[in-house]
Design an enzyme around this catalytic site. Structure first.
Site, PDB file in Angstrom:
ATOM      1  N   GLU A  36       0.849  -1.192   0.000  1.00  0.00           N
ATOM      2  CA  GLU A  36       0.000   0.000   0.000  1.00  0.00           C
ATOM      3  C   GLU A  36       0.882   1.239   0.000  1.00  0.00           C
ATOM      4  O   GLU A  36       1.775   1.374   0.834  1.00  0.00           O
ATOM      5  CB  GLU A  36      -0.916   0.005   1.217  1.00  0.00           C
ATOM      6  CG  GLU A  36      -1.686   1.285   1.441  1.00  0.00           C
ATOM      7  CD  GLU A  36      -2.525   1.704   0.237  1.00  0.00           C
ATOM      8  OE1 GLU A  36      -2.378   2.853  -0.218  1.00  0.00           O
ATOM      9  OE2 GLU A  36      -3.317   0.872  -0.267  1.00  0.00           O
ATOM     10  N   GLY A  41      -6.812   0.794   4.124  1.00  0.00           N
ATOM     11  CA  GLY A  41      -8.252   1.031   4.060  1.00  0.00           C
ATOM     12  C   GLY A  41      -8.725   1.536   2.716  1.00  0.00           C
ATOM     13  O   GLY A  41      -9.925   1.504   2.429  1.00  0.00           O
ATOM     14  N   CYS A  44     -12.305   4.255   0.201  1.00  0.00           N
ATOM     15  CA  CYS A  44     -13.562   4.293   0.953  1.00  0.00           C
ATOM     16  C   CYS A  44     -13.361   4.806   2.364  1.00  0.00           C
ATOM     17  O   CYS A  44     -14.055   5.708   2.830  1.00  0.00           O
ATOM     18  CB  CYS A  44     -14.196   2.910   0.978  1.00  0.00           C
ATOM     19  SG  CYS A  44     -15.714   2.830   1.953  1.00  0.00           S
ATOM     20  N   LYS A  53     -19.568  10.840   3.983  1.00  0.00           N
ATOM     21  CA  LYS A  53     -20.869  10.691   4.644  1.00  0.00           C
ATOM     22  C   LYS A  53     -20.829  11.285   6.042  1.00  0.00           C
ATOM     23  O   LYS A  53     -21.858  11.736   6.571  1.00  0.00           O
ATOM     24  CB  LYS A  53     -21.284   9.221   4.678  1.00  0.00           C
ATOM     25  CG  LYS A  53     -21.901   8.733   3.370  1.00  0.00           C
ATOM     26  CD  LYS A  53     -21.087   9.141   2.156  1.00  0.00           C
ATOM     27  CE  LYS A  53     -21.625   8.765   0.823  1.00  0.00           C
ATOM     28  NZ  LYS A  53     -20.750   9.221  -0.275  1.00  0.00           N
ATOM     29  N   GLY A 186     -19.289  19.062 -12.936  1.00  0.00           N
ATOM     30  CA  GLY A 186     -19.831  17.715 -12.925  1.00  0.00           C
ATOM     31  C   GLY A 186     -21.097  17.601 -12.096  1.00  0.00           C
ATOM     32  O   GLY A 186     -21.108  17.943 -10.913  1.00  0.00           O
ATOM     33  N   GLY A 187     -22.160  17.110 -12.735  1.00  0.00           N
ATOM     34  CA  GLY A 187     -23.440  16.929 -12.055  1.00  0.00           C
ATOM     35  C   GLY A 187     -23.748  15.482 -11.788  1.00  0.00           C
ATOM     36  O   GLY A 187     -24.920  15.081 -11.803  1.00  0.00           O
ATOM     37  N   GLY A 188     -22.695  14.685 -11.528  1.00  0.00           N
ATOM     38  CA  GLY A 188     -22.896  13.294 -11.160  1.00  0.00           C
ATOM     39  C   GLY A 188     -22.992  13.146  -9.651  1.00  0.00           C
ATOM     40  O   GLY A 188     -23.232  14.110  -8.917  1.00  0.00           O
ATOM     41  N   VAL A 190     -20.763  12.527  -7.220  1.00  0.00           N
ATOM     42  CA  VAL A 190     -19.802  13.241  -6.385  1.00  0.00           C
ATOM     43  C   VAL A 190     -20.082  14.742  -6.387  1.00  0.00           C
ATOM     44  O   VAL A 190     -20.109  15.389  -5.332  1.00  0.00           O
ATOM     45  CB  VAL A 190     -18.362  12.960  -6.856  1.00  0.00           C
ATOM     46  CG1 VAL A 190     -17.354  13.807  -6.084  1.00  0.00           C
ATOM     47  CG2 VAL A 190     -18.034  11.480  -6.704  1.00  0.00           C
ATOM     48  N   HIS A 460     -46.768   0.577  10.461  1.00  0.00           N
ATOM     49  CA  HIS A 460     -47.197   1.960  10.227  1.00  0.00           C
ATOM     50  C   HIS A 460     -46.582   2.858  11.293  1.00  0.00           C
ATOM     51  O   HIS A 460     -46.570   2.498  12.471  1.00  0.00           O
ATOM     52  CB  HIS A 460     -48.728   2.039  10.295  1.00  0.00           C
ATOM     53  CG  HIS A 460     -49.255   3.434  10.163  1.00  0.00           C
ATOM     54  ND1 HIS A 460     -49.289   4.104   8.958  1.00  0.00           N
ATOM     55  CD2 HIS A 460     -49.751   4.291  11.092  1.00  0.00           C
ATOM     56  CE1 HIS A 460     -49.801   5.310   9.142  1.00  0.00           C
ATOM     57  NE2 HIS A 460     -50.089   5.448  10.439  1.00  0.00           N
TER      58      HIS A 460
END
Length: 475
Positions: A36, A41, A44, A53, A186-188, A190, A460
């Site tokens: 690495e 990790g 992500c 997030k 960019g309108g994706g 991300v 409910h």
């Protein structure tokens, strides 16, 4: 020069496939090295899902605080502390990364921090981070999980703008002050996640999207609904727009020149530019040709590694996992790649596991979330003859839970096989849309027809209860 180090298995890259795979191989009795070059990790944990997030949670807290009066709760004097937001993100990343490192070392994996490149089909050169020493590593089998990185924007004049004003999906997470005006290329997924986040934290935000809709993978009606939500949040979105030039001016740190499809131009001043228009695979430093590893055609930059459904490359004994093999580039797909390799090489699954017919879910963590699984309507109409599918669409405002929580924005959509009643695809653009989607995914995995969801007794007023009502709009 030191003698080469030999291992049964070598894993290049510690992403969501590479890290658990290295541990599984070591526990199975193989001598295993994990190489690495940055941090354990992968994307992500360090720059992707976990930190973004975490930041988005702070954005939602700011959003709800400002909406407090809608619920009868008055919260005057709201301020945003970017240093605290950033530190919270750093702390969570550090915790996740530390856990990955401990589990990997405890499994008996030899972790080599450095950059690997092939010398031949069984041999790697590894330039170690500490001391700059280069060592030679040989292996019976090699697994590549080296991931992708943000693509650099190709803009005339970008060298004239201070580097700290040009951001990507990694560097933007380290800001300690809010951009006054963030311009997003960019309108994706991300671009929209970061755009909405910083709008909620207090920045002015403008999104430049080359395509005719945001979220180009989605059906047009879903994309239009998402666009309406973004504009309600105060985000300016330009469609059919191509960024051509950037430069500073006495009045603004950056000025972006945009050309529209109709031939007109517009200049957009801003404080920072976020490039969110794609990612490129980390194949250019691996010297794949030395190992005879084939890649997919890409005349414009680094290419993805080609593989068969068992994740085998063109070179026997070398496998590829995760984003570096091409889309879909999701963490959970990378982890499922690990599951396939583990099943075939360690557990000796019969029949062998493959990527064929893999059901792919994903969630876009805008607010409300966009959860999707299976076929979109536009995909299903290409695969099935006329009349063979039915489509149901329902506004989230028809869900009791949405009305009670004052979270009515969005829509639900399902595509079904008219003859077999099997659910082919499902989208939920709504609060907890990812969780509602996962409920439908479970039904799809079990071959449950749509009528069973319509007739189910859902608690409910849970969000899943809306699955009683959606099918009334099937046509």
């Amino acid at each position: 020069m030191a003698l080469p180090r030999h291992y049964t298995s070598v894993v290049i890259g510690s992403g969501q496939a590479g890290t658990p795979l290295a541990s599984a191989l070591a526990k199975a009795g193989r001598t295993t090295a994990l190489i690495e070059r940055t941090h354990i990790g992968g994307c992500c944990v360090n720059e992707g899902c976990t930190p973004t997030k975490t930041l988005i949670a702070s954005g939602r807290a700011a959003y709800l605080a400002r909406r407090g009066a809608d619920y009868g709760i008055h919260t005057p004097g709201i301020t945003v502390d970017m240093t605290k937001i950033r530190q919270r993100k750093r702390d969570i990343v550090s915790s996740f990364r530390g856990g990955s490192e401990k589990r990997t070392l405890a499994a008996g994996v030899d972790v080599l921090m450095g950059e690997a490149s092939f010398k031949d089909k069984k041999t790697l050169s590894v330039k170690l981070d500490q001391g700059g020493e280069t060592i030679i590593v040989t292996a019976d089998e090699i697994f590549i999980n080296a991931g992708e990185r943000p693509a650099k924007p190709r803009l005339t004049g970008i060298e004239t703008v201070p580097a700290e004003r040009i951001l990507d999906s990694t560097s933007i997470q380290e800001l300690d002050q809010l951009p006054e005006h963030l311009v997003v290329l960019g309108g994706g997924y991300v671009g929209l996640e970061f755009g909405q986040l910083f709008r909620r934290l207090g920045s002015a935000v403008t999104v430049i999207q080359r395509a005719s809709q945001v979220l180009p993978r989605e059906d047009p009606d879903v994309a239009e609904c998402a666009l309406e939500i973004l504009r309600q949040d105060g985000i300016t979105v330009h469609l059919n727009a191509t960024a051509e030039r950037i430069e500073p001016s006495p009045q603004s740190p950056i000025v972006l020149t945009v050309r529209f499809k109709d031939g007109t131009n517009q200049t957009i001043p801003g404080s920072h530019l976020l490039s969110a228009a794609g990612r490129v695979p980390n194949t250019d430093s691996l010297n794949l040709a030395a190992a005879g590893i084939s890649t997919t055609p890409n005349p414009h930059g680094p290419a993805h590694i080609a593989c068969n459904p068992r994740l085998e490359t063109s070179t026997p004994g070398i496998y590829v996992l995760g984003d570096i093999k091409g889309p879909p580039a999701f963490t959970h797909i990378s982890y499922d790649d690990f599951r396939i390799i583990r099943g075939n090489l360690i557990d000796h699954s019969s029949p062998p596991l493959t990527t064929a017919n893999r059901l792919v879910p994903y969630v876009v963590y805008t607010d409300p979330q966009l959860g999707h699984v299976g076929l979109h309507e536009h995909e299903a109409r290409k695969q099935f003859p006329p009349g063979a599918i039915k489509v149901a669409k329902m506004p989230m405002a028809y869900a009791a839970r949405a009305l009670e929580t004052d979270e009515t924005r969005g829509m639900m959509k399902a595509v079904v096989n008219a003859e077999t009643s099997q659910i082919l695809g499902f989208t939920c653009l709504g609060t907890e849309g990812g969780e509602v989607m996962s409920t439908v995914q479970t039904a799809m995995m079990g071959g449950v027809p749509w009528q069973k969801l319509r007739d189910a007794v859902w608690a409910h007023p849970a969000w899943a209860e809306s699955l009683n009502n959606l099918w009334g709009f099937l046509e």
